[in-house]
Design a protein around this motif. Sequence first.
Motif, PDB file in Angstrom:
ATOM      1  N   SER A 105      27.778 -26.105   6.786  1.00  0.00           N
ATOM      2  CA  SER A 105      28.896 -25.715   7.484  1.00  0.00           C
ATOM      3  C   SER A 105      29.676 -24.988   6.405  1.00  0.00           C
ATOM      4  N   LEU A 106      30.723 -24.164   6.870  1.00  0.00           N
ATOM      5  CA  LEU A 106      31.990 -23.847   5.924  1.00  0.00           C
ATOM      6  C   LEU A 106      32.691 -24.983   5.347  1.00  0.00           C
ATOM      7  N   ALA A 157      40.240 -26.502   9.800  1.00  0.00           N
ATOM      8  CA  ALA A 157      39.911 -27.590   8.814  1.00  0.00           C
ATOM      9  C   ALA A 157      39.412 -28.715   9.502  1.00  0.00           C
ATOM     10  N   ARG A 158      39.328 -28.912  10.644  1.00  0.00           N
ATOM     11  CA  ARG A 158      38.631 -30.133  11.185  1.00  0.00           C
ATOM     12  C   ARG A 158      37.445 -29.555  12.209  1.00  0.00           C
ATOM     13  N   MET A 159      37.186 -28.331  12.367  1.00  0.00           N
ATOM     14  CA  MET A 159      36.158 -27.788  13.080  1.00  0.00           C
ATOM     15  C   MET A 159      34.854 -27.927  12.914  1.00  0.00           C
ATOM     16  N   GLN A 160      33.818 -28.122  13.630  1.00  0.00           N
ATOM     17  CA  GLN A 160      32.322 -28.108  13.296  1.00  0.00           C
ATOM     18  C   GLN A 160      31.885 -26.690  13.157  1.00  0.00           C
ATOM     19  N   ALA A 161      32.257 -26.021  11.950  1.00  0.00           N
ATOM     20  CA  ALA A 161      32.024 -24.590  11.838  1.00  0.00           C
ATOM     21  C   ALA A 161      31.075 -24.691  11.041  1.00  0.00           C
ATOM     22  N   TRP A 162      29.726 -24.236  11.804  1.00  0.00           N
ATOM     23  CA  TRP A 162      28.382 -24.145  11.168  1.00  0.00           C
ATOM     24  C   TRP A 162      28.576 -22.873  10.460  1.00  0.00           C
ATOM     25  N   ALA A 163      28.028 -22.425   9.243  1.00  0.00           N
ATOM     26  CA  ALA A 163      27.763 -21.314   8.839  1.00  0.00           C
ATOM     27  C   ALA A 163      26.475 -21.330   7.740  1.00  0.00           C
ATOM     28  N   GLY A 164      25.867 -19.962   8.024  1.00  0.00           N
ATOM     29  CA  GLY A 164      24.814 -19.930   6.891  1.00  0.00           C
ATOM     30  C   GLY A 164      25.324 -19.220   5.846  1.00  0.00           C
ATOM     31  N   GLN A 165      24.621 -19.256   4.425  1.00  0.00           N
ATOM     32  CA  GLN A 165      25.114 -18.939   3.341  1.00  0.00           C
ATOM     33  C   GLN A 165      25.201 -17.260   3.266  1.00  0.00           C
ATOM     34  N   ALA A 166      24.797 -16.421   4.392  1.00  0.00           N
ATOM     35  CA  ALA A 166      25.085 -15.000   4.595  1.00  0.00           C
ATOM     36  C   ALA A 166      26.178 -14.814   5.378  1.00  0.00           C
ATOM     37  N   ALA A 167      26.978 -15.609   5.736  1.00  0.00           N
ATOM     38  CA  ALA A 167      28.039 -15.716   6.939  1.00  0.00           C
ATOM     39  C   ALA A 167      29.066 -14.419   6.676  1.00  0.00           C
ATOM     40  N   GLY A 168      29.105 -14.212   5.422  1.00  0.00           N
ATOM     41  CA  GLY A 168      30.097 -12.753   5.107  1.00  0.00           C
ATOM     42  C   GLY A 168      29.477 -11.669   5.520  1.00  0.00           C
ATOM     43  N   LEU A 169      28.113 -11.557   5.949  1.00  0.00           N
ATOM     44  CA  LEU A 169      27.464 -10.261   6.347  1.00  0.00           C
ATOM     45  C   LEU A 169      27.678 -10.083   7.850  1.00  0.00           C
ATOM     46  N   ALA A 170      27.977 -11.139   8.646  1.00  0.00           N
ATOM     47  CA  ALA A 170      28.165 -11.292  10.167  1.00  0.00           C
ATOM     48  C   ALA A 170      29.248 -10.221  10.482  1.00  0.00           C
ATOM     49  N   ARG A 171      28.773  -9.432  11.474  1.00  0.00           N
ATOM     50  CA  ARG A 171      29.838  -8.228  11.900  1.00  0.00           C
ATOM     51  C   ARG A 171      30.479  -8.729  13.342  1.00  0.00           C
ATOM     52  N   ALA A 172      31.693  -8.294  13.464  1.00  0.00           N
ATOM     53  CA  ALA A 172      32.445  -8.605  14.664  1.00  0.00           C
ATOM     54  C   ALA A 172      32.369  -7.311  15.799  1.00  0.00           C
ATOM     55  N   VAL A 173      31.107  -7.278  15.959  1.00  0.00           N
ATOM     56  CA  VAL A 173      30.610  -6.214  16.887  1.00  0.00           C
ATOM     57  C   VAL A 173      29.604  -6.748  18.069  1.00  0.00           C
ATOM     58  N   PRO A 174      29.428  -6.035  19.187  1.00  0.00           N
ATOM     59  CA  PRO A 174      28.579  -6.423  20.183  1.00  0.00           C
ATOM     60  C   PRO A 174      27.300  -6.846  19.794  1.00  0.00           C
TER      61      PRO A 174
END
Length: 357
Positions: A282-283, A323-340
């Motif tokens: 997670s984050l 801060a308390r959220m179950q925010a799962w994230a892979g190590q390449a999360a920064g490559l995720a794009r906010a597009v369809p």
Amino acid sequence: MSVRHPALARAESFAATYGLRRALLLAPMAGACPPALSVAVMRAGGLGACGALLMQPAAILAWAEAVREAGPFQINLWIPDPAPVRDPAHEARLRGFLGRFGPAVPPEAGDAAPPDFAAQCEAMIEARPRIVSSIMGLYPPDFVARLKECGIAWWATVSTVAEALAAQDAGADAVVAQGAEAGGHRGCFRADQAEAGAVGLMALLPAVVDAVRIPVIATGGIADARGAAAALLLGASAVQVGTGFLRCPEAGIPPAWADALGGARPEDTRLTRAFSGRTGRSLATEYVAAAAGPDAPVPAPYPVQRGLTQGMREAAVKEGDLARMQAWAGQAAGLARAVPAGEVVGGIWEGVDELLR
């Protein structure tokens, strides 16, 4: 006359086997695979997916009907862990600790149990997906036989070469090699090996490809064309993307989580048992850091810890508190794009084609 790169030819053959135009698969993420996300991926030529861990049989059937017309899809289940060893005194300490991050935790919170596994399996048979996949272990032989009788393929998620060989011997049609970079829960067959055996995808993938005779799907840390092309060059027949789709509007995750993914570096994630009792990536939020502190009680086993943290997790989503959220994230999360999601599928696969042309 141009000749297709062998890696592309292998991927195209695999895609054709399963009725896909692109060998790009949505990861079956429990709680983050709404029908809209799968439909968008499927319409772009990829494979839809349902992480059915928390779903009752009726919900599994409803999900399948909501996406069926868009194309092929997989449904995934966890293989149940042995019954957890309970420690009331330790759970009381955990409830006190968790009360600092959310509402008071009632004593019975740790009693929460997942849906009935056998009933979920029956629902998957009735739903008739193209693929049923597993994580955290292997389906029992009688269920595997029923899948084959129904013409349903079985893909087994593995995290080591030994697990891949066991899956092949058990009748899996393909294995999903999950690198330790992956977001969400680690797919290890044994919970106590999830951190000690955290093998990265670029080391795991070629070793699994060399060890088994069945197709290998790569997952973990893949969120763009470069990662997908690298996985195909290392012998994968397809790639599976999870975190890379979470910022898409169809995923519908809380905005605070989606926004944080876009700015995350690989070192901004960490493995933790603090949400469910099972190790996941997670984050590295304030709660995750506090739960790893020297004075924090050790998380309870799965699914006890998940029950204990439910109130905190629900409050965090309601209040938009990362801060308390179950925010799962892979190590390449920064490559995720906010597009369809369809744009993500197209961008990755067109980039793969260009890189491997």
